[in-house]
Motif scaffolding. Sequence first.
Motif, PDB file in Angstrom:
ATOM      1  N   ILE A  45     -18.432  -8.422  -7.083  1.00 13.93           N
ATOM      2  CA  ILE A  45     -18.907  -7.056  -7.338  1.00 13.93           C
ATOM      3  C   ILE A  45     -17.902  -6.015  -6.839  1.00 13.93           C
ATOM      4  O   ILE A  45     -17.931  -4.861  -7.277  1.00 13.93           O
ATOM      5  N   LEU A  46     -17.017  -6.411  -5.930  1.00 12.78           N
ATOM      6  CA  LEU A  46     -16.025  -5.466  -5.417  1.00 12.78           C
ATOM      7  C   LEU A  46     -15.011  -5.065  -6.480  1.00 12.78           C
ATOM      8  O   LEU A  46     -14.302  -4.070  -6.323  1.00 12.78           O
ATOM      9  N   LEU A  47     -14.947  -5.826  -7.585  1.00 14.81           N
ATOM     10  CA  LEU A  47     -14.041  -5.455  -8.676  1.00 14.81           C
ATOM     11  C   LEU A  47     -14.444  -4.115  -9.295  1.00 14.81           C
ATOM     12  O   LEU A  47     -13.607  -3.440  -9.910  1.00 14.81           O
ATOM     13  N   SER A  48     -15.705  -3.724  -9.121  1.00 17.79           N
ATOM     14  CA  SER A  48     -16.166  -2.433  -9.642  1.00 17.79           C
ATOM     15  C   SER A  48     -15.519  -1.257  -8.924  1.00 17.79           C
ATOM     16  O   SER A  48     -15.626  -0.113  -9.376  1.00 17.79           O
ATOM     17  N   TYR A  49     -14.816  -1.511  -7.821  1.00 19.53           N
ATOM     18  CA  TYR A  49     -14.179  -0.433  -7.068  1.00 19.53           C
ATOM     19  C   TYR A  49     -13.072   0.245  -7.854  1.00 19.53           C
ATOM     20  O   TYR A  49     -12.642   1.343  -7.496  1.00 19.53           O
ATOM     21  N   PHE A  97      -4.554 -18.137   1.576  1.00 17.68           N
ATOM     22  CA  PHE A  97      -4.640 -16.946   0.730  1.00 17.68           C
ATOM     23  C   PHE A  97      -5.855 -16.091   1.103  1.00 17.68           C
ATOM     24  O   PHE A  97      -5.808 -14.857   1.022  1.00 17.68           O
ATOM     25  N   THR A  98      -6.935 -16.742   1.517  1.00 23.00           N
ATOM     26  CA  THR A  98      -8.088 -15.976   2.004  1.00 23.00           C
ATOM     27  C   THR A  98      -7.711 -15.180   3.248  1.00 23.00           C
ATOM     28  O   THR A  98      -8.141 -14.033   3.414  1.00 23.00           O
ATOM     29  N   GLY A  99      -6.897 -15.779   4.119  1.00 20.92           N
ATOM     30  CA  GLY A  99      -6.436 -15.060   5.306  1.00 20.92           C
ATOM     31  C   GLY A  99      -5.606 -13.843   4.949  1.00 20.92           C
ATOM     32  O   GLY A  99      -5.754 -12.775   5.558  1.00 20.92           O
ATOM     33  N   ILE A 100      -4.725 -13.990   3.969  1.00 16.19           N
ATOM     34  CA  ILE A 100      -3.927 -12.845   3.509  1.00 16.19           C
ATOM     35  C   ILE A 100      -4.842 -11.721   3.045  1.00 16.19           C
ATOM     36  O   ILE A 100      -4.670 -10.555   3.415  1.00 16.19           O
ATOM     37  N   SER A 101      -5.831 -12.067   2.220  1.00 16.66           N
ATOM     38  CA  SER A 101      -6.724 -11.044   1.663  1.00 16.66           C
ATOM     39  C   SER A 101      -7.634 -10.455   2.730  1.00 16.66           C
ATOM     40  O   SER A 101      -7.917  -9.255   2.722  1.00 16.66           O
ATOM     41  N   ASN A 102      -8.129 -11.287   3.677  1.00 20.25           N
ATOM     42  CA  ASN A 102      -8.997 -10.769   4.735  1.00 20.25           C
ATOM     43  C   ASN A 102      -8.285  -9.708   5.567  1.00 20.25           C
ATOM     44  O   ASN A 102      -8.828  -8.637   5.855  1.00 20.25           O
ATOM     45  N   SER A 103      -7.065 -10.030   5.976  1.00 23.12           N
ATOM     46  CA  SER A 103      -6.284  -9.079   6.775  1.00 23.12           C
ATOM     47  C   SER A 103      -6.024  -7.805   5.990  1.00 23.12           C
ATOM     48  O   SER A 103      -6.234  -6.691   6.480  1.00 23.12           O
ATOM     49  N   GLY A 104      -5.561  -7.969   4.758  1.00 21.78           N
ATOM     50  CA  GLY A 104      -5.235  -6.802   3.939  1.00 21.78           C
ATOM     51  C   GLY A 104      -6.433  -5.947   3.604  1.00 21.78           C
ATOM     52  O   GLY A 104      -6.374  -4.714   3.649  1.00 21.78           O
ATOM     53  N   LEU A 105      -7.565  -6.599   3.279  1.00 20.97           N
ATOM     54  CA  LEU A 105      -8.769  -5.841   2.936  1.00 20.97           C
ATOM     55  C   LEU A 105      -9.195  -4.948   4.083  1.00 20.97           C
ATOM     56  O   LEU A 105      -9.490  -3.758   3.889  1.00 20.97           O
ATOM     57  N   ALA A 140       0.823  -1.213   0.000  1.00 19.00           N
ATOM     58  CA  ALA A 140       0.000   0.000   0.000  1.00 19.00           C
ATOM     59  C   ALA A 140       0.853   1.258   0.000  1.00 19.00           C
ATOM     60  O   ALA A 140       0.487   2.263  -0.620  1.00 19.00           O
ATOM     61  N   ASP A 141       1.984   1.242   0.692  1.00 21.19           N
ATOM     62  CA  ASP A 141       2.865   2.400   0.705  1.00 21.19           C
ATOM     63  C   ASP A 141       3.637   2.546  -0.604  1.00 21.19           C
ATOM     64  O   ASP A 141       4.001   3.653  -1.004  1.00 21.19           O
ATOM     65  N   ALA A 142       3.886   1.418  -1.276  1.00 17.84           N
ATOM     66  CA  ALA A 142       4.699   1.463  -2.499  1.00 17.84           C
ATOM     67  C   ALA A 142       3.875   1.828  -3.731  1.00 17.84           C
ATOM     68  O   ALA A 142       4.277   2.693  -4.514  1.00 17.84           O
ATOM     69  N   VAL A 143       2.729   1.182  -3.918  1.00 17.96           N
ATOM     70  CA  VAL A 143       1.960   1.372  -5.154  1.00 17.96           C
ATOM     71  C   VAL A 143       0.647   2.102  -4.926  1.00 17.96           C
ATOM     72  O   VAL A 143      -0.070   2.398  -5.890  1.00 17.96           O
ATOM     73  N   GLY A 144       0.298   2.380  -3.679  1.00 22.21           N
ATOM     74  CA  GLY A 144      -0.919   3.117  -3.401  1.00 22.21           C
ATOM     75  C   GLY A 144      -1.993   2.267  -2.762  1.00 22.21           C
ATOM     76  O   GLY A 144      -2.010   1.035  -2.890  1.00 22.21           O
ATOM     77  N   ARG A 145      -2.902   2.940  -2.044  1.00 15.62           N
ATOM     78  CA  ARG A 145      -3.981   2.234  -1.349  1.00 15.62           C
ATOM     79  C   ARG A 145      -4.929   1.554  -2.335  1.00 15.62           C
ATOM     80  O   ARG A 145      -5.372   0.427  -2.125  1.00 15.62           O
ATOM     81  N   LYS A 146      -5.247   2.245  -3.423  1.00 14.84           N
ATOM     82  CA  LYS A 146      -6.230   1.706  -4.367  1.00 14.84           C
ATOM     83  C   LYS A 146      -5.705   0.464  -5.073  1.00 14.84           C
ATOM     84  O   LYS A 146      -6.434  -0.534  -5.210  1.00 14.84           O
ATOM     85  N   MET A 147      -4.461   0.484  -5.531  1.00 21.10           N
ATOM     86  CA  MET A 147      -3.888  -0.673  -6.201  1.00 21.10           C
ATOM     87  C   MET A 147      -3.811  -1.858  -5.248  1.00 21.10           C
ATOM     88  O   MET A 147      -4.091  -3.008  -5.622  1.00 21.10           O
ATOM     89  N   ALA A 148      -3.422  -1.598  -4.003  1.00 18.38           N
ATOM     90  CA  ALA A 148      -3.372  -2.669  -3.008  1.00 18.38           C
ATOM     91  C   ALA A 148      -4.770  -3.241  -2.764  1.00 18.38           C
ATOM     92  O   ALA A 148      -4.946  -4.463  -2.660  1.00 18.38           O
ATOM     93  N   LEU A 149      -5.776  -2.370  -2.693  1.00 18.48           N
ATOM     94  CA  LEU A 149      -7.147  -2.805  -2.486  1.00 18.48           C
ATOM     95  C   LEU A 149      -7.611  -3.715  -3.618  1.00 18.48           C
ATOM     96  O   LEU A 149      -8.197  -4.783  -3.375  1.00 18.48           O
ATOM     97  N   MET A 150      -7.340  -3.335  -4.858  1.00 15.01           N
ATOM     98  CA  MET A 150      -7.784  -4.128  -6.000  1.00 15.01           C
ATOM     99  C   MET A 150      -7.078  -5.480  -6.041  1.00 15.01           C
ATOM    100  O   MET A 150      -7.695  -6.511  -6.352  1.00 15.01           O
ATOM    101  N   LEU A 151      -5.798  -5.501  -5.730  1.00 13.52           N
ATOM    102  CA  LEU A 151      -5.059  -6.763  -5.700  1.00 13.52           C
ATOM    103  C   LEU A 151      -5.646  -7.700  -4.654  1.00 13.52           C
ATOM    104  O   LEU A 151      -5.839  -8.905  -4.903  1.00 13.52           O
ATOM    105  N   LEU A 152      -5.968  -7.163  -3.485  1.00 10.25           N
ATOM    106  CA  LEU A 152      -6.518  -7.973  -2.407  1.00 10.25           C
ATOM    107  C   LEU A 152      -7.930  -8.466  -2.735  1.00 10.25           C
ATOM    108  O   LEU A 152      -8.304  -9.586  -2.360  1.00 10.25           O
ATOM    109  N   ILE A 153      -8.704  -7.653  -3.433  1.00 15.94           N
ATOM    110  CA  ILE A 153     -10.048  -8.080  -3.845  1.00 15.94           C
ATOM    111  C   ILE A 153      -9.959  -9.269  -4.793  1.00 15.94           C
ATOM    112  O   ILE A 153     -10.729 -10.235  -4.685  1.00 15.94           O
TER     113      ILE A 153
END
Length: 557
Positions: free
Chosen positions: A261-265, A195-203, A157-170
Amino acid sequence: MKFDVIAGKIGEFGLYQKRVYFLLCLPALFAGIQTMISVFTLGVPKHRCAIPSLHNDSYEVIDDSHRSLINQSIPISVSFKGQRSYDKCHLIDAATNTSEGSNQHECSMWVYDKEFFDDTVITKFNLVCEDKLARAHARMILMSGYLLGSVLTGIIADAVGRKMALMLLIVIHSTSSIATAWAPSFIVYVSLRFFTGISNSGLFLVVFVLGVELVGPSKRMLAGIIVEYFWAFGVMILGGVAYALRDWQLLQMTFAFPSIILLSYWWLIPESPRWLMAKSRHEEAETIIRDMARVNQVKLPNSLFKQDDVTGEPVSPENVHKVDVWQVFKSPILVFRTVVIFINWFVVSMVFYGLSMNADSLGGNVYVNFELLTFMEVVAYVLCLLFLNRLGRKKVHCTSMLVGGLACIGTLFVNLYGDESLNWINIILALIGKVGAAAGFAVIFFYSAELFPTVLRNSFMGAGSVFARIGGMVSPYIADLGTVVGGNFGPSLPLLICGLASIFAGCAALTLPETLHKDLPETINDAKKFGREPVVKPDSDKEEGREMLEKDVTSLV
């Protein structure tokens, strides 16, 4: 201008921020569901060995002939209270079944009770008896994903931005949670859950950061608490749907597919203007800020950022002077406080998740227990909002830990000296314990942020988060101790351990100073003096310290 000044002009929590904030809270709902769904997908129903000679054997007794065959094939277990039940893991060896005694051997097939679950991961792969710790292993692997996700998310999130990190985690969240429903083996299942745990924490962390970075200073604590309500609401929805859908694959698919549907973010959620300003991407930041002003119906000045006299380029705020983290360990008082805070991070996470995953061990209806435990989480957050700024962080946190711990320990006496008619007392005590754990978890977040000095706040809050994740990794084994120990003492053992740990952590926290209405420690020397003598600073430094706390709380990833 700094973004806080801009937020004051366009509205600290205007219409634009409210729309975006609501959308950001939805991923927290999905993260909560996928974290707690294992209560049902990994549910362990009552079971016994299947009778080898009976091809259509069932857990329910069909008739007297069926009962007689069960009695001849399944040994009887007797608890220390004299309660009789069929052995779960052994069959009577018919060849040696004589009047002098009988030998027993382990079985390889089981029949399961259908009262609460039609089919679970446990029943699909027969993870009982010798494999009864498989459920704890699966939950631990999920929590280890949480640990890795909390570390990697901040870097990304600090390197590429909050939005890019959010989309990757989604993408990771949707892919892994959907694929989990078709896992062909237990190994594949736990790998996907990692991998779900990684995304849950990050999201959760990314939407928390994005949410509080979009609002002004006076609204940040509110923004930080509301997102936790969405987590709890998601878990409450899970309990209701799980009651209707008793098949684990169907339940998994029901909550996994809507996450697409979160991909629409990508088109709905903006990048954090604060992050863009910190990266000197002022044109992009100004475009988003002016869009916010337009929706909030506010007019901004032509120039938003201070210009350098020589280059004419916008100037970013200067970073706070960095201090070597090892300086803390030169002070005994700071070392002691740090250890106490880390212990509390570990315990609140262990107890919170341990109690949440223990819903099926409390007796009675697992769905009712689950919903009640989740509702208590909402109650805890309401109590925090009511009393945190009235009584202080220390009183609220210590009271939560001590009362919750005593309630958990109280279940031991009910199980040892009562019967099933008193099970409602156990449930009430567990609910009180959940309120204490949830409130303690919420308070320790802000309390420790205010105790650490500004120059090292990010580093030590990150370390505290790691201890919380370790506590989360331990919690599945605590929750499943009842299935390992068995008997009347077994169901109380998880609550007993949670209670003792809560009381220990709460008593340790009594040694910490109160932070309510106090000037924040900004330097190592301030932190050493904090709680022992007033920290006197100019008014400008006090305001800067408060601003730094709010900024650091948003960057815990």
